[in-house]
Design a protein around this motif. Structure first.
Motif, PDB file in Angstrom:
ATOM      1  N   LYS A 139       0.827  -1.213   0.000  1.00  0.00           N
ATOM      2  CA  LYS A 139       0.000   0.000   0.000  1.00  0.00           C
ATOM      3  C   LYS A 139       0.856   1.257   0.000  1.00  0.00           C
ATOM      4  O   LYS A 139       0.509   2.256  -0.640  1.00  0.00           O
ATOM      5  N   LEU A 140       2.007   1.179   0.690  1.00  0.00           N
ATOM      6  CA  LEU A 140       2.874   2.350   0.823  1.00  0.00           C
ATOM      7  C   LEU A 140       3.845   2.497  -0.346  1.00  0.00           C
ATOM      8  O   LEU A 140       4.691   3.383  -0.334  1.00  0.00           O
ATOM      9  N   GLY A 141       3.733   1.628  -1.354  1.00  0.00           N
ATOM     10  CA  GLY A 141       4.516   1.788  -2.574  1.00  0.00           C
ATOM     11  C   GLY A 141       5.823   1.040  -2.638  1.00  0.00           C
ATOM     12  O   GLY A 141       6.625   1.253  -3.552  1.00  0.00           O
ATOM     13  N   TYR A 142       6.077   0.146  -1.659  1.00  0.00           N
ATOM     14  CA  TYR A 142       7.313  -0.629  -1.669  1.00  0.00           C
ATOM     15  C   TYR A 142       7.194  -1.838  -2.613  1.00  0.00           C
ATOM     16  O   TYR A 142       6.096  -2.351  -2.854  1.00  0.00           O
ATOM     17  N   THR A 143       8.313  -2.273  -3.130  1.00  0.00           N
ATOM     18  CA  THR A 143       8.398  -3.525  -3.870  1.00  0.00           C
ATOM     19  C   THR A 143       8.624  -4.637  -2.851  1.00  0.00           C
ATOM     20  O   THR A 143       9.632  -4.646  -2.151  1.00  0.00           O
ATOM     21  N   VAL A 144       7.674  -5.570  -2.768  1.00  0.00           N
ATOM     22  CA  VAL A 144       7.675  -6.549  -1.677  1.00  0.00           C
ATOM     23  C   VAL A 144       8.038  -7.938  -2.183  1.00  0.00           C
ATOM     24  O   VAL A 144       7.441  -8.444  -3.135  1.00  0.00           O
ATOM     25  N   LEU A 153      -0.244 -14.569  -1.433  1.00  0.00           N
ATOM     26  CA  LEU A 153       0.686 -13.488  -1.119  1.00  0.00           C
ATOM     27  C   LEU A 153       0.715 -12.435  -2.228  1.00  0.00           C
ATOM     28  O   LEU A 153       0.841 -11.239  -1.956  1.00  0.00           O
ATOM     29  N   LYS A 154       0.576 -12.880  -3.467  1.00  0.00           N
ATOM     30  CA  LYS A 154       0.532 -11.917  -4.571  1.00  0.00           C
ATOM     31  C   LYS A 154      -0.727 -11.068  -4.504  1.00  0.00           C
ATOM     32  O   LYS A 154      -0.714  -9.870  -4.820  1.00  0.00           O
ATOM     33  N   GLN A 155      -1.829 -11.662  -4.066  1.00  0.00           N
ATOM     34  CA  GLN A 155      -3.064 -10.895  -3.899  1.00  0.00           C
ATOM     35  C   GLN A 155      -2.910  -9.813  -2.834  1.00  0.00           C
ATOM     36  O   GLN A 155      -3.525  -8.751  -2.911  1.00  0.00           O
TER      37      GLN A 155
END
Length: 330
Positions: free
Chosen positions: A173-178, A191-193
């Motif tokens: 939500k905060l724009g990080y690549t997870v 997890l992708k969802q």
């Protein structure tokens, strides 16, 4: 107030622990300024340890676990709270050695409670619970250490668990690549969802324990498992990166050395959500109710009542649960 029902863990004659639903009286509850009618709680790993007789968590039995509770004040002896106020209680001694949230009533010190933020219902607050609070604290620590969305990928270990799954959703939500790490290969789509862009198998993070350094990969990490996996994450942080550490399901010890710290300037950040000052907890709950508010969390929620709790406790101890378990206290 009279009689109410609660889940109680007790030791039998053979030394085994079992959980059952019992009837109690509010007169039996500990002293405290607030009597609260609990509407929702949540199941955390620490609750399962308490319910199964772990004396590092709970010293005396019989006992009612539940480190989380959200409900309505029934009676108050302090001016800060009135009957009818909706409140959230997480951590401190609740559910550890003080009768906890797996119960229709709790009595606690007023210094443990915060009023429900307007942006969250009692149910939504317990979908998050201690797990959501801990995830938020980890991300806040990473932000304070200078980890920004453009710095590179952020790893979340134990990503299908309560803290991990909410951390994945919050970071996305905060724009990080997870990047989400799990031993449950079949949960990759789940997890992708939630927002993960990369799935890392737990077995990959277990490789290279014997090496003093590993290839730089992560700008930051949220670690919920501890053990040698934690130090492998430390060894694979990018220069100046940080990992927020909040869990121990893989163990409390790891084989450490100083090289990542003095050659790459990385940071290992400890996160506690239990004894944190109430003002800090309140500020995190405010964030989770407004700018960090997560919508669409239902896919990660399993809802149970008190009677279904013993089965869920067995599942979390066996590592079979995914996401969050919301406890509806009827």
């Amino acid at each position: 107030m009279g009689k109410f029902t609660a889940l109680q863990a007790r030791e039998d004659a053979a030394g085994a622990f079992e959980q059952s639903i019992v009837e109690r009286d509010t007169a039996e509850l500990p002293a405290g300024e607030l009597l609260i009618r609990v509407r929702y709680s949540s199941l955390n790993y620490k609750d399962a340890l308490s319910a199964s007789g772990n004396r590092g968590v709970t010293k005396h039995f019989p006992h009612t676990p539940g480190i989380d509770a959200a409900g309505v004040v029934e009676a108050s002896s302090v001016a800060e709270f009135n009957a009818g106020d909706e409140v959230i209680v997480t951590g401190y001694d609740l559910g550890m050695n003080t009768a906890g949230g797996f119960s229709q009533y709790i009595r606690i010190p007023a210094s443990w409670a915060i009023k429900r933020p307007q942006g969250l219902s009692l149910r939504a607050a317990m979908v998050l619970g201690t797990a959501g609070l801990t995830a938020a604290l980890c991300i806040d620590k990473l932000e304070q250490a200078g980890v920004t969305p453009d710095a590179g990928p952020i790893l979340v270990t134990g990503a299908t668990g309560g803290v991990g799954s909410i951390a994945v959703a919050l970071l996305a939500k905060l724009g990080y690549t997870v990047a989400a790490s799990t031993g449950k290969v079949e949960q990759g789509e789940f997890l992708k969802q939630l927002g993960a862009q990369q799935i890392v198998l737990r077995s990959e993070l277990q490789q290279g324990v014997e090496r003093p350094m590993l290839k730089e990969q992560w700008a930051g990490a949220v670690d919920t498992v501890g053990g040698d996996i934690l130090f492998n994450v430390v060894k694979s942080l990018r220069y100046g990166g940080s990992v927020a550490c909040c869990g121990l399901t893989a163990g409390i010890a790891f084989n450490a050395n100083v090289l990542p710290f003095i050659l790459r300037g990385v940071n290992l950040l400890g996160v506690d959500s239990v004894e944190l000052p109430l003002v800090v907890k309140a500020s995190m709950w405010d964030k989770l109710s407004v700018q960090w508010k997560l919508d669409g969390l239902d896919p990660l929620v399993t809802e149970v009542d008190l009677k279904q709790l013993p089965e869920a406790i067995g599942q979390i101890l066996a590592g079979k649960l995914v996401g969050r378990v919301l406890v509806r206290v009827d």
